[in-house]
Design a protein around this motif. Structure first.
Motif, PDB file in Angstrom:
ATOM      1  N   ALA A 170      -2.456   0.835   0.050  1.00  0.00           N
ATOM      2  CA  ALA A 170      -2.388   1.457   1.543  1.00  0.00           C
ATOM      3  C   ALA A 170      -3.341  -0.301   2.271  1.00  0.00           C
ATOM      4  O   ALA A 170      -2.930  -0.260   3.824  1.00  0.00           O
ATOM      5  N   GLY A 171      -4.059  -0.714   1.605  1.00  0.00           N
ATOM      6  CA  GLY A 171      -4.577  -1.750   1.851  1.00  0.00           C
ATOM      7  C   GLY A 171      -3.601  -2.633   1.749  1.00  0.00           C
ATOM      8  O   GLY A 171      -3.252  -3.511   3.157  1.00  0.00           O
ATOM      9  N   ASN A 172      -2.218  -2.648   0.922  1.00  0.00           N
ATOM     10  CA  ASN A 172      -1.956  -4.405   1.123  1.00  0.00           C
ATOM     11  C   ASN A 172      -0.633  -3.746   2.901  1.00  0.00           C
ATOM     12  O   ASN A 172      -0.703  -4.456   2.971  1.00  0.00           O
ATOM     13  N   LEU A 173      -0.092  -2.361   2.878  1.00  0.00           N
ATOM     14  CA  LEU A 173       0.228  -1.755   3.928  1.00  0.00           C
ATOM     15  C   LEU A 173      -0.415  -2.536   5.097  1.00  0.00           C
ATOM     16  O   LEU A 173      -0.208  -3.087   6.184  1.00  0.00           O
ATOM     17  N   LEU A 174      -1.727  -2.708   4.750  1.00  0.00           N
ATOM     18  CA  LEU A 174      -2.483  -2.720   6.039  1.00  0.00           C
ATOM     19  C   LEU A 174      -3.150  -3.949   6.544  1.00  0.00           C
ATOM     20  O   LEU A 174      -2.257  -4.777   7.717  1.00  0.00           O
TER      21      LEU A 174
ATOM     22  N   LEU B 170      -3.597   2.310  10.448  1.00  0.00           N
ATOM     23  CA  LEU B 170      -3.218   3.398   9.434  1.00  0.00           C
ATOM     24  C   LEU B 170      -2.331   4.480   9.249  1.00  0.00           C
ATOM     25  O   LEU B 170      -2.738   5.002   8.346  1.00  0.00           O
ATOM     26  N   ASP B 171      -2.777   4.967  10.656  1.00  0.00           N
ATOM     27  CA  ASP B 171      -2.266   6.346  10.745  1.00  0.00           C
ATOM     28  C   ASP B 171      -0.646   6.306  10.287  1.00  0.00           C
ATOM     29  O   ASP B 171      -0.187   6.794   9.708  1.00  0.00           O
ATOM     30  N   GLU B 172       0.307   5.145  10.784  1.00  0.00           N
ATOM     31  CA  GLU B 172       1.318   5.522   9.685  1.00  0.00           C
ATOM     32  C   GLU B 172       1.160   4.981   8.506  1.00  0.00           C
ATOM     33  O   GLU B 172       2.708   5.683   7.541  1.00  0.00           O
ATOM     34  N   VAL B 173       0.071   4.353   8.030  1.00  0.00           N
ATOM     35  CA  VAL B 173       0.242   3.819   6.339  1.00  0.00           C
ATOM     36  C   VAL B 173      -0.045   5.370   6.191  1.00  0.00           C
ATOM     37  O   VAL B 173       0.365   5.880   4.779  1.00  0.00           O
ATOM     38  N   LEU B 174      -1.194   6.209   6.325  1.00  0.00           N
ATOM     39  CA  LEU B 174      -1.080   7.700   5.709  1.00  0.00           C
ATOM     40  C   LEU B 174      -0.060   8.381   5.665  1.00  0.00           C
ATOM     41  O   LEU B 174      -0.103   9.380   5.162  1.00  0.00           O
ATOM     42  N   GLU B 175       0.157   8.537   6.808  1.00  0.00           N
ATOM     43  CA  GLU B 175       1.713   8.957   7.084  1.00  0.00           C
ATOM     44  C   GLU B 175       2.778   9.142   5.824  1.00  0.00           C
ATOM     45  O   GLU B 175       3.587  10.241   5.366  1.00  0.00           O
TER      46      GLU B 175
END
Length: 343
Positions: free
Chosen positions: A266-270, A276-281
């Motif tokens: 998740a951090g890597n994608l950020l 964040l919403d896209e990452v969590l989804e």
């Protein structure tokens, strides 16, 4: 508790990747394992095909593991119950368990987080929701472990912690084998705090990798992150030595350096610029570090503990701060003394 752990009946509540991997360990150790979750299609898949494709697509689950659609059936006459549900579901599941359990099993949990709002550790939530007459005691199972690696018998060492040492030893015997080694500990506060807070630092480590920083940056955030974890843990009553053990630096290493870690991913994608919403989804699994960051920030403020990395990650997650700017702001703070341990 008996000195040798004969065949036990164990209910595993939570059929995610970690719950499934731990169920496999128990089954391979000869125990009678029943796994429960609220996704009925998933329970049918485990019973029919002995797979859990969403979480561990390459794993053939032992045929002896039985998936139960009813929580009451799953916990009937069990010797131990293992909670491996997300932190946000712990209180609800524990409350339901308390209503259906008919005996007094050992309660084990392998979840990692702090409850939102109350900031309570998971063992505290379990103790509140499960009546003393419905449990023998509570044991925390935590340490550096990826489910994907446990599933293929990679060498793994973790900690069983309890205020009651005999219960920690019981869990040690329950799980230990030639690839899965358990150490005991009596510092429940330290083990749970390390388990929860390392997910925050893993998000930061992943973000640095997403920004294409190298090993120097990785070492910096993990070392200073461990200092923050230790400060807050000690303020909560933990033994500082716990944080140089498996559930401290050990768990931080494995979570803050690996693509297996959903918090690191998740951090890597950020760091790569995703929202964040896209990452969590797109993650498909709970990223515990996101909610834990909020709880830890609030808790540190209430206890007067300085946690600049946690505060910075909070700004990225909840205030939309740009990752590179957050990193620059963190690096250009006023200089401090490394070994300062102000609480």
């Amino acid at each position: 508790m008996e000195e040798t752990c004969v065949k036990q009946k164990v209910a595993v509540l939570g059929p995610g990747s970690w719950g499934t991997a731990l169920a496999q360990v128990l089954a391979e150790n000869g125990h009678d394992v029943h796994i429960w979750g609220d996704n009925q299609a998933q329970m049918d898949e485990i019973n029919t095909y002995h797979t859990n494709r969403h979480y561990l697509p390459d794993l053939k689950i032992p045929d002896s593991i039985v998936a139960e659609k009813s929580l009451a059936d799953a916990v009937k006459d069990v010797d131990a119950v293992l909670f491996v549900v997300p932190t946000k579901a712990i209180r609800v599941v524990a409350r339901e368990f308390n209503q259906v359990v008919k005996n007094q099993p050992v309660i084990i949990h392998a979840s990692k987080g702090l409850e939102q709002g109350s900031h309570k550790r998971i063992s505290e939530v379990l103790a509140e929701e499960i009546a003393p007459e419905n449990r023998q005691g509570i044991v925390v199972l935590s340490g550096p472990s990826h489910a994907e690696e446990v599933a293929v018998h990679d060498i793994t060492t973790i900690t069983a912690a309890s205020d009651e040492e005999n219960l920690a030893k019981y869990v040690q015997k329950l799980f230990m084998n030639d690839y899965f080694r358990i150490y005991t500990n009596t510092d429940v506060v330290g083990v749970e705090t390390g388990a929860a807070l390392k997910n925050i630092i893993a998000i930061g480590a992943g973000a640095l990798a997403g920004l294409n920083y190298g090993d120097n940056a990785k070492a910096a955030i993990m070392t200073r992150g461990l200092a923050e974890i230790s400060r807050l843990g000690v303020a909560m009553g933990a033994n500082p030595l716990t944080f140089i053990g498996l559930s401290g630096v050990g768990d931080l290493i494995v979570t803050g350096t690996s693509v297996h870690s959903r918090n690191w991913r998740a951090g890597n994608l950020l760091g790569k610029g995703h929202k964040l919403d896209e990452v969590l989804e797109n993650m498909g699994m709970v990223v515990e570090g996101v909610s834990t960051t909020k709880a830890a920030k609030e808790l540190s403020e209430s206890l007067g503990v300085d946690m600049p990395i946690t505060e910075t990650i909070y700004d990225v997650l909840y205030n939309g701060k740009e990752v590179r700017q957050a990193c620059n702001d963190l690096m250009t703070r006023e200089g401090t003394f490394e070994n300062e341990f102000t609480l």
